[in-house]
Design a protein around this motif. Structure first.
Motif, PDB file in Angstrom:
ATOM      1  N   SER A  58     -20.267 -69.199  21.651  1.00  0.00           N
ATOM      2  CA  SER A  58     -20.892 -68.128  20.897  1.00  0.00           C
ATOM      3  C   SER A  58     -22.095 -68.703  20.168  1.00  0.00           C
ATOM      4  O   SER A  58     -22.083 -69.849  19.711  1.00  0.00           O
ATOM      5  N   MET A  59     -23.146 -67.882  20.068  1.00  0.00           N
ATOM      6  CA  MET A  59     -24.393 -68.314  19.453  1.00  0.00           C
ATOM      7  C   MET A  59     -24.787 -67.331  18.362  1.00  0.00           C
ATOM      8  O   MET A  59     -24.415 -66.150  18.406  1.00  0.00           O
ATOM      9  N   ALA A  60     -25.580 -67.811  17.427  1.00  0.00           N
ATOM     10  CA  ALA A  60     -25.978 -66.953  16.321  1.00  0.00           C
ATOM     11  C   ALA A  60     -27.306 -67.406  15.733  1.00  0.00           C
ATOM     12  O   ALA A  60     -27.698 -68.565  15.888  1.00  0.00           O
ATOM     13  N   TRP A  61     -27.956 -66.467  15.074  1.00  0.00           N
ATOM     14  CA  TRP A  61     -29.136 -66.754  14.265  1.00  0.00           C
ATOM     15  C   TRP A  61     -28.786 -66.493  12.799  1.00  0.00           C
ATOM     16  O   TRP A  61     -28.211 -65.450  12.471  1.00  0.00           O
ATOM     17  N   PHE A  62     -29.158 -67.442  11.957  1.00  0.00           N
ATOM     18  CA  PHE A  62     -29.025 -67.300  10.521  1.00  0.00           C
ATOM     19  C   PHE A  62     -30.400 -67.502   9.894  1.00  0.00           C
ATOM     20  O   PHE A  62     -31.321 -68.003  10.550  1.00  0.00           O
ATOM     21  N   ARG A  63     -30.522 -67.124   8.640  1.00  0.00           N
ATOM     22  CA  ARG A  63     -31.767 -67.382   7.914  1.00  0.00           C
ATOM     23  C   ARG A  63     -31.456 -67.708   6.462  1.00  0.00           C
ATOM     24  O   ARG A  63     -30.434 -67.303   5.919  1.00  0.00           O
TER      25      ARG A  63
ATOM     26  N   THR B 219     -25.602 -62.237  16.168  1.00  0.00           N
ATOM     27  CA  THR B 219     -24.740 -63.105  16.952  1.00  0.00           C
ATOM     28  C   THR B 219     -24.607 -62.558  18.367  1.00  0.00           C
ATOM     29  O   THR B 219     -24.793 -61.358  18.608  1.00  0.00           O
ATOM     30  N   ILE B 220     -24.248 -63.445  19.286  1.00  0.00           N
ATOM     31  CA  ILE B 220     -23.942 -63.048  20.652  1.00  0.00           C
ATOM     32  C   ILE B 220     -22.826 -63.953  21.158  1.00  0.00           C
ATOM     33  O   ILE B 220     -22.937 -65.182  21.086  1.00  0.00           O
ATOM     34  N   ASN B 221     -21.745 -63.354  21.621  1.00  0.00           N
ATOM     35  CA  ASN B 221     -20.638 -64.200  22.049  1.00  0.00           C
ATOM     36  C   ASN B 221     -20.800 -64.577  23.532  1.00  0.00           C
ATOM     37  O   ASN B 221     -21.796 -64.224  24.173  1.00  0.00           O
ATOM     38  N   ASP B 222     -19.813 -65.286  24.047  1.00  0.00           N
ATOM     39  CA  ASP B 222     -19.939 -65.783  25.413  1.00  0.00           C
ATOM     40  C   ASP B 222     -19.859 -64.662  26.456  1.00  0.00           C
ATOM     41  O   ASP B 222     -20.219 -64.876  27.614  1.00  0.00           O
TER      42      ASP B 222
ATOM     43  N   ARG C  49     -21.593 -59.915  23.936  1.00  0.00           N
ATOM     44  CA  ARG C  49     -21.468 -58.897  22.898  1.00  0.00           C
ATOM     45  C   ARG C  49     -22.281 -59.313  21.686  1.00  0.00           C
ATOM     46  O   ARG C  49     -22.181 -60.456  21.234  1.00  0.00           O
ATOM     47  N   THR C  50     -23.037 -58.381  21.140  1.00  0.00           N
ATOM     48  CA  THR C  50     -23.941 -58.683  20.032  1.00  0.00           C
ATOM     49  C   THR C  50     -23.497 -58.010  18.732  1.00  0.00           C
ATOM     50  O   THR C  50     -22.858 -56.958  18.738  1.00  0.00           O
ATOM     51  N   THR C  51     -23.874 -58.649  17.628  1.00  0.00           N
ATOM     52  CA  THR C  51     -23.631 -58.115  16.290  1.00  0.00           C
ATOM     53  C   THR C  51     -24.878 -58.378  15.460  1.00  0.00           C
ATOM     54  O   THR C  51     -25.491 -59.448  15.588  1.00  0.00           O
TER      55      THR C  51
ATOM     56  N   GLY D 132     -18.686 -64.612  14.030  1.00  0.00           N
ATOM     57  CA  GLY D 132     -19.447 -63.460  13.572  1.00  0.00           C
ATOM     58  C   GLY D 132     -20.656 -63.878  12.767  1.00  0.00           C
ATOM     59  O   GLY D 132     -21.344 -64.848  13.107  1.00  0.00           O
ATOM     60  N   LEU D 133     -20.891 -63.182  11.674  1.00  0.00           N
ATOM     61  CA  LEU D 133     -22.052 -63.460  10.836  1.00  0.00           C
ATOM     62  C   LEU D 133     -21.733 -64.442   9.711  1.00  0.00           C
ATOM     63  O   LEU D 133     -22.560 -64.636   8.812  1.00  0.00           O
TER      64      LEU D 133
END
Length: 121
Positions: A33-38, A50-53, A56-58, A103-104
Motif C-alpha cells: 500500500s502506498m500513500a502521500w502525506f504532507r 492512499t492507494i492499496n495494492d 482502492r483509493t482514499t 489508511g491516512l
C-alpha cells in the motif's frame, strides 16, 4: 532496502497544477500500500491520499475532487496529480509505503525524503 524518492514539487500560483512522482525500489512494489502525506511548517504530518495494492483509493476531505492518486506497478512509481491548488496546500509532500494498509494514519514503515510544494495567492 526500500527506497522512495519523490520528485515534481515546485512553486505555482493558486489554481495551478502539479504532478508529484515517487519512484520505489528495493521491494515488491505491487504488493505494498502506498500513500502521500504532507507537513506544513508548525503543523503535524497529515495524510493526503492512499492507494492499496488492489488500487482502492482514499482521500482527505481537504483534497477530494482536486487531487488524484495513482500507481504504475510496471514502473514501480506512485503519482499524485494536484489540481486547483490553494495556498493552504503548501507543504512538504512525502510518499510512504508499507505491506500493511494504514489508511491516512502515518503508520507506514517506509518514507521518502519529501518534495516541497509552494502555492502562492
Amino acid at each position: 532496502q526500500v527506497q522512495l524518492v519523490e520528485s515534481g514539487g515546485g512553486s505555482v500560483q493558486s489554481g495551478g497544477s502539479l504532478k508529484l512522482s515517487c519512484a520505489a525500489s528495493g521491494y515488491t512494489y505491487k504488493m505494498y500500500s502506498m500513500a502521500w502525506f504532507r507537513q506544513a511548517p508548525g503543523k503535524e504530518r497529515e495524510g493526503v491520499a492512499t492507494i492499496n495494492d488492489y488500487g482502492r483509493t482514499t482521500y482527505a476531505d481537504s483534497v477530494k475532487g482536486r487531487f488524484t492518486i495513482s500507481r504504475d506497478n510496471a514502473e514501480n512509481t506512485l503519482f499524485l496529480k494536484m489540481n486547483a491548488l490553494r495556498p493552504e496546500d503548501t507543504a512538504i509532500y512525502y510518499c510512504a509505503a508499507d505491506r500493511v494498509y494504514s489508511g491516512l494514519l502515518p503508520h507506514y514503515n517506509f518514507w521518502g525524503q519529501g518534495t516541497q510544494v509552494t502555492v502562492s495567492s
